[in-house]
Write an enzyme that holds these catalytic residues in place. Structure first.
Site, PDB file in Angstrom:
ATOM      1  N   GLY A   8       0.829  -1.218   0.000  1.00 40.12           N
ATOM      2  CA  GLY A   8       0.000   0.000   0.000  1.00 40.12           C
ATOM      3  C   GLY A   8       0.853   1.253   0.000  1.00 40.12           C
ATOM      4  CG  LEU A  10       2.067   3.854  -5.052  1.00 37.27           C
ATOM      5  CD1 LEU A  10       1.729   3.651  -6.523  1.00 37.27           C
ATOM      6  CD2 LEU A  10       3.302   4.741  -4.915  1.00 37.27           C
ATOM      7  CD  GLN A  12      -3.545  10.464   5.020  1.00 33.59           C
ATOM      8  OE1 GLN A  12      -4.215   9.555   5.496  1.00 33.59           O
ATOM      9  NE2 GLN A  12      -3.585  11.691   5.500  1.00 33.59           N
ATOM     10  CG  ASP A  34      -0.438   0.738  -3.895  1.00 33.03           C
ATOM     11  OD1 ASP A  34      -0.305   1.656  -3.076  1.00 33.03           O
ATOM     12  OD2 ASP A  34      -1.553   0.179  -4.117  1.00 33.03           O
ATOM     13  CB  ILE A  35      -3.329  -2.930  -5.917  1.00 35.37           C
ATOM     14  CG1 ILE A  35      -4.101  -4.011  -6.666  1.00 35.37           C
ATOM     15  CG2 ILE A  35      -4.002  -1.573  -6.022  1.00 35.37           C
ATOM     16  CD1 ILE A  35      -5.427  -4.364  -6.026  1.00 35.37           C
ATOM     17  NE  ARG A  37       5.261   0.717 -12.837  1.00 31.72           N
ATOM     18  CZ  ARG A  37       6.520   0.745 -12.364  1.00 31.72           C
ATOM     19  NH1 ARG A  37       7.125   1.891 -12.207  1.00 31.72           N
ATOM     20  NH2 ARG A  37       7.159  -0.368 -12.103  1.00 31.72           N
ATOM     21  CG  ASP A  53      -4.404  -8.021  -5.202  1.00 30.54           C
ATOM     22  OD1 ASP A  53      -4.690  -7.727  -4.020  1.00 30.54           O
ATOM     23  OD2 ASP A  53      -5.251  -8.460  -6.006  1.00 30.54           O
ATOM     24  CE1 TYR A 142      -9.655   1.187   8.527  1.00 29.46           C
ATOM     25  CE2 TYR A 142     -10.499   2.281  10.468  1.00 29.46           C
ATOM     26  CZ  TYR A 142      -9.472   2.048   9.582  1.00 29.46           C
ATOM     27  OH  TYR A 142      -8.267   2.682   9.763  1.00 29.46           O
ATOM     28  CE  LYS A 146      -7.066  -0.801  10.111  1.00 30.62           C
ATOM     29  NZ  LYS A 146      -5.744  -1.093   9.532  1.00 30.62           N
TER      30      LYS A 146
END
Ligand code: SER
Length: 316
Positions: A8, A10, A12, A34-35, A37, A53, A142, A146
């Protein structure tokens, strides 16, 4: 020698964390993945980049073996609001991705850092000064992923000796890359609104407190915990950390001190409001402070000054 795979990368957090890690450990020793480019030359051209992925375990394993990594920083996940729009997908990516990462780490003897969140708490959690160890019955998919993720990381440590670590991030505020659909995103978008349009319509109600943090502090937290002396850690995963707690009107007032013509109104989104109300108002992060020396540097005033300065440069 530390060689790190970041999933992940790419997103935040990843777009800034990868650069910081490349500064510390060397460009060739931090593999961004990342999944897809994306057009992000800062990351994909400043060191190794792989398509991974996380739902496909072999893709994580292939990248980890190719670069002989000894640590995986697993960031790939859906955030709370997009997770509520598609709970099945959130389960698949958040749980499946973490499970695959932990399995690869077990096989290849890697350590793992993965973030949990204030979303791991729910309506029955004490809201103020929320303790490190308390009731966790979240109301979102979510949050379910977590909490399960925190437990799974503990399980892999106790059962297999995988060196797992993590923090519960609050809302993260940054100017480099936008967050991907969370409940706390308003606290990023408000700065863009202030700089670009001198106005912002807030989807969270006045008076709704949540914990927040400026990205430089979040990046320091990752590095400091990963480098922490393991003998001092009582909690390995899911440390509460926070830098500030505020409601929309406080960030508005702070921006207005810098941009007097800034205006804000409200158009509340019931889904994100319900999520925000189920989360703590403020976390007790004393365990992180005691066990590995957590200490944030930015408060609302210093963060606001820096965000406005950086966004003015970026958006001019
Ligand atoms: N920032 C996240 C969200 O709002 C919380 O961890 O979903």
């Amino acid at each position: 020698m530390k060689r790190i795979l970041v999933t992940g990368a790419l997103g935040q957090i990843g777009t800034e964390l990868v650069l910081k890690l490349r500064d510390i450990y060397g460009e060739g020793n931090v593999v961004a993945s990342d999944i897809k480019r994306k057009d992000c030359p800062k990351i994909v051209e400043s060191g190794p980049f792989e398509i991974v992925d996380v739902v496909q375990a072999h893709q994580i394993a292939d990248a980890a073996k190719k670069y002989d990594v000894d640590m995986i920083i697993h960031l790939a996940a859906l955030l709370s609001a997009v997770g509520e729009a598609n709970p099945a997908k959130a389960w698949k990516i958040n749980m499946g991705g973490l499970f695959n990462t932990l399995e690869v780490a077990r096989e290849l003897k890697c350590s793992v850092f993965t973030p949990s969140s204030i979303g791991a708490f729910g309506n029955s959690t004490p809201k103020d000064n929320t303790p490190q160890d308390t009731i966790q019955r979240p109301d979102t998919m979510y949050g379910v992923t977590k909490v399960a993720g925190e437990l799974l990381c503990d399980y892999y440590f106790h059962k297999y000796g995988v060196d797992t670590k993590g923090v519960r991030f609050p809302g993260l505020i940054s100017y480099e890359t936008l967050p991907g659909g969370g409940t706390t995103d308003y606290a990023v978008h408000i700065y863009y609104g202030a700089v670009k349009d001198r106005r912002y319509t807030c989807y969270i109600k006045k008076g709704t407190y949540m914990d927040m943090m400026y990205m430089p502090d979040a990046l320091n937290a990752v590095v400091t915990l990963c480098e922490a002396d393991p003998s001092k850690l009582i909690h390995r995963n899911a440390f509460n950390i926070s830098a500030m707690s505020f409601a929309p009107e406080h960030i508005y007032n702070e921006i207005k001190k810098n941009i007097p013509e800034f205006e804000m109104d409200y158009d509340v989104d019931p889904v994100r409001q319900r999520i925000a109300e189920s989360w703590p108002n403020s976390l007790d992060d004393s365990a992180a402070r005691a066990e590995w020396g957590w200490k944030p540097h930015y408060d609302l005033t210093s963060m606001t000054k820096d965000m406005l300065k950086k966004l003015n440069e970026k958006l001019k």
